[in-house]
Design an enzyme around this catalytic site. Sequence first.
Site, mmCIF file in Angstrom:
data_model
loop_
_atom_site.group_PDB
_atom_site.id
_atom_site.type_symbol
_atom_site.label_atom_id
_atom_site.label_comp_id
_atom_site.label_asym_id
_atom_site.label_seq_id
_atom_site.Cartn_x
_atom_site.Cartn_y
_atom_site.Cartn_z
ATOM 1 N N ASP A 28 0.834 -1.215 0.000
ATOM 2 C CA ASP A 28 0.000 0.000 0.000
ATOM 3 C C ASP A 28 0.864 1.259 0.000
ATOM 4 O O ASP A 28 1.989 1.252 0.503
ATOM 5 C CB ASP A 28 -0.922 -0.024 1.237
ATOM 6 C CG ASP A 28 -2.114 0.896 1.083
ATOM 7 O OD1 ASP A 28 -2.367 1.392 -0.043
ATOM 8 O OD2 ASP A 28 -2.808 1.126 2.094
ATOM 9 N N HIS A 45 2.291 3.256 -9.024
ATOM 10 C CA HIS A 45 2.147 1.796 -9.210
ATOM 11 C C HIS A 45 3.344 1.239 -9.971
ATOM 12 O O HIS A 45 3.855 0.176 -9.660
ATOM 13 C CB HIS A 45 0.859 1.473 -9.957
ATOM 14 C CG HIS A 45 -0.384 1.925 -9.239
ATOM 15 N ND1 HIS A 45 -0.614 1.662 -7.914
ATOM 16 C CD2 HIS A 45 -1.468 2.645 -9.659
ATOM 17 C CE1 HIS A 45 -1.769 2.186 -7.550
ATOM 18 N NE2 HIS A 45 -2.312 2.793 -8.590
ATOM 19 N N TRP A 77 -11.649 -2.451 -8.137
ATOM 20 C CA TRP A 77 -12.339 -2.291 -9.430
ATOM 21 C C TRP A 77 -13.125 -0.987 -9.464
ATOM 22 O O TRP A 77 -13.457 -0.477 -10.532
ATOM 23 C CB TRP A 77 -13.299 -3.454 -9.702
ATOM 24 C CG TRP A 77 -12.636 -4.750 -10.065
ATOM 25 C CD1 TRP A 77 -12.619 -5.890 -9.320
ATOM 26 C CD2 TRP A 77 -11.916 -5.058 -11.273
ATOM 27 N NE1 TRP A 77 -11.924 -6.885 -9.979
ATOM 28 C CE2 TRP A 77 -11.486 -6.408 -11.179
ATOM 29 C CE3 TRP A 77 -11.591 -4.332 -12.428
ATOM 30 C CZ2 TRP A 77 -10.749 -7.030 -12.192
ATOM 31 C CZ3 TRP A 77 -10.857 -4.964 -13.440
ATOM 32 C CH2 TRP A 77 -10.449 -6.297 -13.312
ATOM 33 N N LEU A 139 10.478 -20.848 -4.273
ATOM 34 C CA LEU A 139 9.567 -19.906 -3.599
ATOM 35 C C LEU A 139 8.225 -19.971 -4.308
ATOM 36 O O LEU A 139 8.175 -19.961 -5.543
ATOM 37 C CB LEU A 139 10.118 -18.473 -3.687
ATOM 38 C CG LEU A 139 9.191 -17.375 -3.137
ATOM 39 C CD1 LEU A 139 9.218 -17.363 -1.604
ATOM 40 C CD2 LEU A 139 9.590 -15.990 -3.659
ATOM 41 N N ARG A 202 -5.153 -1.658 8.930
ATOM 42 C CA ARG A 202 -6.355 -2.465 8.697
ATOM 43 C C ARG A 202 -6.033 -3.590 7.714
ATOM 44 O O ARG A 202 -5.001 -3.579 7.042
ATOM 45 C CB ARG A 202 -7.513 -1.597 8.192
ATOM 46 C CG ARG A 202 -7.203 -0.797 6.962
ATOM 47 C CD ARG A 202 -8.406 0.014 6.453
ATOM 48 N NE ARG A 202 -7.945 0.934 5.426
ATOM 49 C CZ ARG A 202 -7.572 2.189 5.654
ATOM 50 N NH1 ARG A 202 -7.623 2.688 6.863
ATOM 51 N NH2 ARG A 202 -7.134 2.957 4.667
ATOM 52 N N GLU A 215 1.088 -12.850 12.807
ATOM 53 C CA GLU A 215 1.630 -11.646 13.445
ATOM 54 C C GLU A 215 1.540 -10.473 12.458
ATOM 55 O O GLU A 215 1.931 -10.598 11.296
ATOM 56 C CB GLU A 215 3.105 -11.861 13.840
ATOM 57 C CG GLU A 215 3.300 -12.910 14.909
ATOM 58 C CD GLU A 215 2.660 -12.522 16.243
ATOM 59 O OE1 GLU A 215 2.614 -11.317 16.574
ATOM 60 O OE2 GLU A 215 2.209 -13.442 16.955
HETATM 61 C C1 IPE Z 1 -5.529 -2.714 -0.125
HETATM 62 O O1 IPE Z 1 -5.179 -1.392 -0.313
HETATM 63 C C2 IPE Z 1 -5.508 -3.457 -1.437
HETATM 64 C C3 IPE Z 1 -4.202 -3.670 -2.016
HETATM 65 C C4 IPE Z 1 -3.045 -3.334 -1.507
HETATM 66 C C5 IPE Z 1 -4.190 -4.332 -3.284
HETATM 67 P P1 IPE Z 1 -6.278 -0.252 -0.519
HETATM 68 O O2 IPE Z 1 -5.517 1.020 -0.623
HETATM 69 O O3 IPE Z 1 -7.172 -0.615 -1.622
HETATM 70 O O4 IPE Z 1 -7.096 -0.338 0.851
HETATM 71 P P2 IPE Z 1 -7.860 0.769 1.676
HETATM 72 O O5 IPE Z 1 -8.840 1.413 0.756
HETATM 73 O O6 IPE Z 1 -6.828 1.748 2.165
HETATM 74 O O7 IPE Z 1 -8.468 0.016 2.816
HETATM 75 C C1 IPE Z 2 -1.572 0.233 -3.353
HETATM 76 O O1 IPE Z 2 -1.392 1.597 -3.426
HETATM 77 C C2 IPE Z 2 -1.823 -0.400 -4.700
HETATM 78 C C3 IPE Z 2 -3.212 -0.812 -4.921
HETATM 79 C C4 IPE Z 2 -4.158 -0.802 -4.039
HETATM 80 C C5 IPE Z 2 -3.560 -1.284 -6.242
HETATM 81 P P1 IPE Z 2 -2.606 2.617 -3.406
HETATM 82 O O2 IPE Z 2 -2.980 2.905 -4.822
HETATM 83 O O3 IPE Z 2 -3.704 2.135 -2.547
HETATM 84 O O4 IPE Z 2 -1.904 3.885 -2.765
HETATM 85 P P2 IPE Z 2 -2.536 4.918 -1.726
HETATM 86 O O5 IPE Z 2 -3.100 4.131 -0.592
HETATM 87 O O6 IPE Z 2 -3.582 5.671 -2.458
HETATM 88 O O7 IPE Z 2 -1.378 5.772 -1.308
HETATM 89 MG MG MG Z 3 -4.110 2.365 -0.582
#
Ligand code: IPE
Ligand code: IPE
Ligand code: MG
Length: 250
Positions: A28, A45, A77, A139, A202, A215
Amino acid sequence: MTVSVSAGLLDQIKQHGAIPRHVAIIMDGNGRWARGRMLPRPLGHRSGMKAVREVVEGAIEAGVEVLSLFAFSQENWQRPAGEVSALMSLLEEYIQKEADELEEQGVRVCMLGELDRLTPPAFAAVDRVMKQTAHNTKLRLNLFISYGARAEITRAARLLAEDVAAGRITPAQVDDAALEAKLFTAGCPDPDVLIRTSGEQRISNFLLWQVAYTELVISDVLWPDFGRRELYQAIAEYQNRDRRFGRVSS
Ligand code: IPE
Ligand code: IPE
Ligand code: MG
């Protein structure tokens, strides 16, 4: 400097000995990484791909057996169409660029999720790399794409209901093991450690069943900045935990 720091950490976690068999990561913070540089989100990304390469290599070096990466959730999505299509193209690009290298490294790539929602070219790429690497044993890399844990559990319940309705099993045979065998992760040990980057605390519908006694390690580092060193730091933190599984400490 970075190399020696991570090499020192690698020695340290290897000496400790309790290497997690299964490491799961909620990758994330790509969007915030891009925003901090005044760049469009897809570039965040794209930068995250380098981090994937780093943790795959780091996991192999540490002796981890299964690495599970949450790459795209069912909820994702609902992001703007441009971002979704950029992510799908990146998935194809990642597979195209990395497949041979992963094959050489002995990585078995598994894609888990509702894969029929992928675009046909993305699905074809996924299918190809899974077949190409199916025999590898160094792996297991689980990439979760179009994945949601509640849907995974609901699907497992439906499959069991079908088995009961068809007389293949009795209702009394529906137990933890039977349900687990219907999950996408059937056959994988549960994650020992779940890392979430970018400071969010979360689970976001990831592996709800499998993390019962995992953990949790929260890293403040944004995913594109995550690498071997951060992986080893998280493993070191895991090694300091007292896993009791509901019992009392030994
Ligand atoms: C969780 O991240 C999903 C992935 C890392 C693929 P999100 O950015 O989508 O989750 P929320 O919205 O912060 O909970
Ligand atoms: C995680 O990064 C990648 C995916 C959920 C696809 P985010 O795109 O959720 O990045 P933030 O949370 O907006 O910084
Ligand atoms: Mg995110």
